[in-house]
Design a protein around this motif. Structure first.
Motif, mmCIF file in Angstrom:
data_model
loop_
_atom_site.group_PDB
_atom_site.id
_atom_site.type_symbol
_atom_site.label_atom_id
_atom_site.label_comp_id
_atom_site.label_asym_id
_atom_site.label_seq_id
_atom_site.Cartn_x
_atom_site.Cartn_y
_atom_site.Cartn_z
ATOM 1 N N GLN A 50 -0.095 -0.303 -0.317
ATOM 2 C CA GLN A 50 1.079 0.575 -0.216
ATOM 3 C C GLN A 50 0.994 1.464 1.024
ATOM 4 O O GLN A 50 2.028 1.806 1.611
ATOM 5 N N GLY A 51 -0.209 1.833 1.422
ATOM 6 C CA GLY A 51 -0.373 2.634 2.631
ATOM 7 C C GLY A 51 0.099 1.913 3.878
ATOM 8 O O GLY A 51 0.433 2.551 4.883
ATOM 9 N N ALA A 52 0.145 0.584 3.818
ATOM 10 C CA ALA A 52 0.625 -0.201 4.962
ATOM 11 C C ALA A 52 2.146 -0.291 5.014
ATOM 12 O O ALA A 52 2.709 -0.698 6.035
ATOM 13 N N TRP A 53 2.824 0.083 3.921
ATOM 14 C CA TRP A 53 4.283 -0.055 3.885
ATOM 15 C C TRP A 53 4.997 0.688 5.010
ATOM 16 O O TRP A 53 5.920 0.132 5.620
ATOM 17 N N PRO A 54 4.637 1.957 5.315
ATOM 18 C CA PRO A 54 5.351 2.626 6.412
ATOM 19 C C PRO A 54 5.222 1.897 7.745
ATOM 20 O O PRO A 54 6.200 1.799 8.501
ATOM 21 N N LEU A 55 4.029 1.360 8.031
ATOM 22 C CA LEU A 55 3.848 0.617 9.285
ATOM 23 C C LEU A 55 4.737 -0.620 9.287
ATOM 24 O O LEU A 55 5.419 -0.916 10.293
ATOM 25 N N LEU A 56 4.768 -1.336 8.188
ATOM 26 C CA LEU A 56 5.577 -2.554 8.101
ATOM 27 C C LEU A 56 7.070 -2.229 8.198
ATOM 28 O O LEU A 56 7.825 -2.940 8.866
ATOM 29 N N TYR A 57 7.475 -1.155 7.541
ATOM 30 C CA TYR A 57 8.873 -0.704 7.601
ATOM 31 C C TYR A 57 9.238 -0.322 9.040
ATOM 32 O O TYR A 57 10.287 -0.727 9.558
ATOM 33 N N ALA A 58 8.366 0.450 9.681
ATOM 34 C CA ALA A 58 8.629 0.886 11.054
ATOM 35 C C ALA A 58 8.702 -0.295 12.017
ATOM 36 O O ALA A 58 9.443 -0.262 13.009
ATOM 37 N N ALA A 59 7.938 -1.347 11.721
ATOM 38 C CA ALA A 59 7.875 -2.495 12.616
ATOM 39 C C ALA A 59 9.023 -3.479 12.438
ATOM 40 O O ALA A 59 9.368 -4.201 13.386
ATOM 41 N N THR A 60 9.626 -3.502 11.249
ATOM 42 C CA THR A 60 10.573 -4.585 10.957
ATOM 43 C C THR A 60 11.958 -4.154 10.499
ATOM 44 O O THR A 60 12.888 -4.962 10.539
#
Length: 313
Positions: free
Chosen positions: A246-256
């Motif tokens: 879940q901690g990776a979600w912001p990075l993935l959201y920001a990237a895509t």
């Protein structure tokens, strides 16, 4: 702005190439797995290629069709950063997402191979140099490319002291970490302003993971030899933190996420911005100082010897 977004909404990343720094563990590992599951080719930029290959095998076991390449990158050594960038430019014609994710947190004072305080050198200067080296590839990528720089909510306590950037006169491990994370946000915003001024089809976004259970919290106590603090951090990870996935979600959201325009700050929108679904939010007041950002940009170019071919906003 909150959302109920999860990585299932990323859509196909087939045909995209992504670089993730610190891809062998924690948030970097989870982001790499998610990008690969969505069809992207991911270059796992890791200080330890042995740990990187182990992580690659683990992801391939879960996602047999994963397209992954491991290559050495030590952000605490500018020669290593340049070697990685030279290799990448020789091997690849495009870069859709550069995820500046790797970092160190709250460790005893030490210095990088180039003599920088380690947290400032790795978290900010190494990533700034990497971004400059890879910018020509980002700019020639068909469609929009993104640079996503991982910060932390701790950036809110950060201050940029240009008279003691390397914390040579006064070192507090948490102040130094906060400074490096504030530098990440300032850099991300200034990069986006300069990309806009250049008319580039590249955007820059900052993000933070909230409180995620990773090994990052353990490295400082381990370096200090504090078994009690290691146990306390492990307990907090179990009781308070959200998962590394879940901690990776912001990075993935920001990237895509298509609605991201650049120059934004993405993080969890749940309890105290520490957990939950990702969305855009406000960073600290100091992070919006364009004067500080311009000065940091200039000083960073001087310290690293690596320059961006971008106009001032």
């Amino acid at each position: 702005m909150s959302s109920d977004w999860t990585p299932s909404e990323m859509g196909s990343q087939a045909g995209n190439t992504v670089v993730v720094t610190g891809a062998n563990s924690g948030i970097g590992f989870e982001a790499t797995a998610a990008f690969a599951a969505a069809g992207a080719h991911v270059v796992m930029a890791c200080r330890s290629t042995d740990r990187g290959r182990n992580a690659k095998r683990e992801i391939e076991q879960e996602y047999p069709g994963a397209s992954l390449t491991v290559h050495e990158l030590d952000l605490g050594d500018l020669d290593s950063v340049e070697r990685f960038a030279d290799w990448y430019r020789a091997e690849y014609d495009a870069l859709n997402v550069l995820a500046n994710n790797a970092g160190v947190m709250a460790i005893p004072r030490s210095e990088t191979a180039d003599g920088f305080e380690t947290q400032f050198g790795v978290n900010h200067l190494g990533h700034a140099a990497l971004t400059a080296y890879l910018l020509p590839v980002l700019r020639r990528t068909n469609g929009e490319a993104r640079v996503v720089t991982q910060s932390s909510g701790v950036h809110e306590r950060g201050r940029i002291d240009f008279d003691d950037l390397q914390s040579e006169h006064d070192y507090d491990k948490w102040d130094a970490y906060a400074r490096s994370k504030l530098a990440n946000v300032l850099f991300a915003y200034e990069l986006d302003r300069r990309l806009r001024a250049a008319g580039a089809s590249v955007t820059s976004v900052a993000c933070h993971p909230g409180y995620a259970a990773t090994n990052l919290q353990l490295r400082g106590p381990e370096a200090e030899g504090s078994r009690l603090r290691v146990l306390a951090m492990k307990a907090a990870n179990v009781l308070v933190a959200q998962s590394a996935e879940q901690g990776a979600w912001p990075l993935l959201y920001a990237a895509t996420e298509p609605d991201i325009d650049g120059g934004e700050y993405v993080g969890p929108t749940g309890l105290f911005d520490m957990r939950g679904h990702p969305g855009t939010q406000q960073s600290s007041d100091r992070s919006y100082s364009e004067d500080t950002a311009r000065r940091l940009w200039t000083v960073s170019e001087e310290l690293t010897g690596v320059s961006f071919d971008l106009p001032e906003p």
